[in-house]
Design an enzyme around this catalytic site. Structure first.
Site, PDB file in Angstrom:
ATOM      1  N   ARG A 110       0.855  -1.191   0.000  1.00 44.60           N
ATOM      2  CA  ARG A 110       0.000   0.000   0.000  1.00 44.60           C
ATOM      3  C   ARG A 110       0.893   1.243   0.000  1.00 44.60           C
ATOM      4  O   ARG A 110       1.890   1.303   0.719  1.00 44.60           O
ATOM      5  CB  ARG A 110      -0.874   0.017   1.243  1.00 44.60           C
ATOM      6  CG  ARG A 110      -1.683   1.286   1.322  1.00 44.60           C
ATOM      7  CD  ARG A 110      -2.206   1.535   2.711  1.00 44.60           C
ATOM      8  NE  ARG A 110      -2.807   2.848   2.786  1.00 44.60           N
ATOM      9  CZ  ARG A 110      -2.853   3.579   3.891  1.00 44.60           C
ATOM     10  NH1 ARG A 110      -2.329   3.123   5.003  1.00 44.60           N
ATOM     11  NH2 ARG A 110      -3.419   4.747   3.891  1.00 44.60           N
TER      12      ARG A 110
ATOM     13  N   HIS B  82      -6.791   7.278   1.717  1.00 43.07           N
ATOM     14  CA  HIS B  82      -7.776   6.235   2.073  1.00 43.07           C
ATOM     15  C   HIS B  82      -8.437   5.626   0.827  1.00 43.07           C
ATOM     16  O   HIS B  82      -9.531   5.074   0.910  1.00 43.07           O
ATOM     17  CB  HIS B  82      -8.880   6.790   3.005  1.00 43.07           C
ATOM     18  CG  HIS B  82      -8.387   7.158   4.374  1.00 43.07           C
ATOM     19  ND1 HIS B  82      -8.844   8.252   5.060  1.00 43.07           N
ATOM     20  CD2 HIS B  82      -7.477   6.562   5.191  1.00 43.07           C
ATOM     21  CE1 HIS B  82      -8.244   8.330   6.239  1.00 43.07           C
ATOM     22  NE2 HIS B  82      -7.399   7.320   6.339  1.00 43.07           N
TER      23      HIS B  82
ATOM     24  N   GLU C 204      -9.156  -3.204   2.676  1.00 44.26           N
ATOM     25  CA  GLU C 204      -8.054  -2.679   1.850  1.00 44.26           C
ATOM     26  C   GLU C 204      -7.142  -3.800   1.350  1.00 44.26           C
ATOM     27  O   GLU C 204      -6.720  -3.787   0.187  1.00 44.26           O
ATOM     28  CB  GLU C 204      -7.229  -1.681   2.663  1.00 44.26           C
ATOM     29  CG  GLU C 204      -7.980  -0.379   2.895  1.00 44.26           C
ATOM     30  CD  GLU C 204      -7.801   0.159   4.298  1.00 44.26           C
ATOM     31  OE1 GLU C 204      -7.869  -0.645   5.249  1.00 44.26           O
ATOM     32  OE2 GLU C 204      -7.609   1.375   4.455  1.00 44.26           O
TER      33      GLU C 204
END
Ligand code: AMP
Length: 407
Positions: A96, A184, A393
């Site tokens: 990420r 986000h 996620e």
């Protein structure tokens, strides 16, 4: 496709979260998840849970540096290191990344050159980029031959029109890549994914965690989001100012300048004030953690009350703004640690929003925490549906990795 074991690495400013998935034809099985938390302190936490949620490791080591934290992660993933779970040889690693800057906007395979390029824009996510690029370099070194992929939070926000993305600054700085990127994004993407195939046309998602943001989503694509160039903009959050009159920052900068000599030093101190000492922590003078603040409010602490009131009031304002942008709202989703768990925050944010078509059901709002899953909390007949949905996620990262491996 054969099953593909994927390691997901998700680093925050003081934590490294990780998970191993087995990805086969459409199926995604999580084999384990874990975290090294409290990096930079003597009271770190290192834990690993298996697929059933049973703790396989639960330690409280000192984690003074990110190197020590990541070494623990790497050791734990070695074949045979965890007798209770068989870890397959990794097929790919997904990372990420909050922002890749203006030049790295697509999720893609990581090369040393790509890491150097993203690192040029550390100022665009100053708390997140240094640890993320460190981990990428370590992963390339420690897992030779395993392809690594970057999955950007900013990717979800790429659909914003210039009217939302452009900052009202001189072109000279805009040309350097200064614009609204949002953050986000993997969380927002995962909410849209979980709502499929019935994604409402006018959707507002509030990701309320220690970092907080909110997005306006039209037919599944981002129209606008509260965070700006960096995650410090937008909503007030745990330790960040959110949007603020630039004059306030200039005032603080000049005050800092009275006792420092270097510009870089003064900028770093200002960054610490705006991103680490402000928000709920700054106003309450007590804590950035919503649970602490709710306790303090019960005990009569006025500063804690003001901090929390400001937080819920800001979220309410943005819901109003995004409802105007979308021409109404069909669904409001709460996610993130506060969004999923704090009954009072959800109630306070939604209070008085009937005119926008948002009507909460108090009982459903309370019960949803016990259910701890996706739940509808709006009243029967509320024009807009209100839901609580935990983000996924890691799953989005695995999906991107599988897609990119197939290319
Ligand atoms: P996150 O960054 O998504 O992990 O969210 C962290 C925030 O969620 C912190 O402010 C926590 O206090 C808050 N939070 C977590 N659990 C609860 C809970 N049960 N009630 C209220 N706030 C909570």
């Amino acid at each position: 496709m054969h099953s593909l074991p994927v390691l997901v690495l998700n680093s925050g400013s003081s934590s490294i979260k990780f998970a191993v998935y087995e990805a086969g034809d459409g199926a995604r099985t999580r084999l384990l998840e874990g975290a090294a938390d409290g990096i930079g302190t003597d009271e770190g936490q290192f834990w690993i849970k298996n697929a059933e949620g049973k703790r396989l490791t639960d330690e409280k080591p000192a984690l003074p540096t990110r190197a020590e934290a990541f070494a623990r992660v790497e050791q734990a993933l070695k074949p045979g290191a965890l007798p209770a779970v068989k870890i397959p040889a990794l097929g790919a690693i997904g990372h990420r990344m909050v922002s890749g800057g203006p030049t790295v906007v697509e999720n893609q395979r990581i090369t040393p050159g790509l890491i150097d390029e993203m690192e040029k824009y550390t100022a665009f996510a100053p708390l997140h980029t240094p640890i993320a690029v460190y981990i990428m370099r370590e992963a390339l070194r420690l897992f030779p031959g395993v392809p690594n992929f970057v999955c950007l939070d900013s990717w979800f926000h790429r659909t914003m029109a210039p009217v939302a993305a452009r900052m009202p600054i001189p072109e000279e700085y805009a040309a350097m890549g200064v614009r609204r990127f949002g953050a986000h994004g993997l969380s927002y993407e995962s909410i849209v994914y979980q709502l499929q195939p019935r994604v409402p046309e006018r959707l507002i998602v509030a990701h309320l965690g220690n970092g907080a943001s909110i997005s306006a989503i039209w037919r599944g694509a981002c129209v606008d989001t509260s965070m700006g160039l960096t995650p410090t903009g937008g909503l007030i959050s745990g330790t960040r100012t959110g949007d603020i009159d630039p004059g306030v920052l200039l005032f603080i900068l000049r005050k800092i300048g009275e006792r420092t000599t270097g510009t870089a030093e003064a900028a770093d101190e200002l960054e610490t004030v705006a991103a680490k000492k402000a928000g709920l922590l700054g106003v309450s003078g007590l804590s950035n953690d919503m649970r602490d603040l709710r306790e303090a409010i019960k005990a009569g602490n006025k500063s804690a009350r003001l901090a929390v009131e400001q937080f819920t009031w800001t979220v309410k304002k943005w819901i109003g703004a995004f409802t105007a942008e979308l021409g109404g709202v069909d669904m409001l989703v709460f996610t993130g640690g506060i969004g999923e768990n704090d009954i009072d925050s959800r109630a306070e944010i939604c209070a008085g929003l009937d005119a926008l078509g948002i009507v909460l059901d108090a009982e459903r709002n309370k019960k949803c925490v016990e259910a701890r899953g996706a739940a509808v909390i709006s009243a029967e007949g509320s024009p807009a549906e209100v839901r609580v949905i935990p983000p996924a996620e890691d799953l989005m990262i695995v999906n991107h990795v599988v897609r990119l491996m197939g290319k």
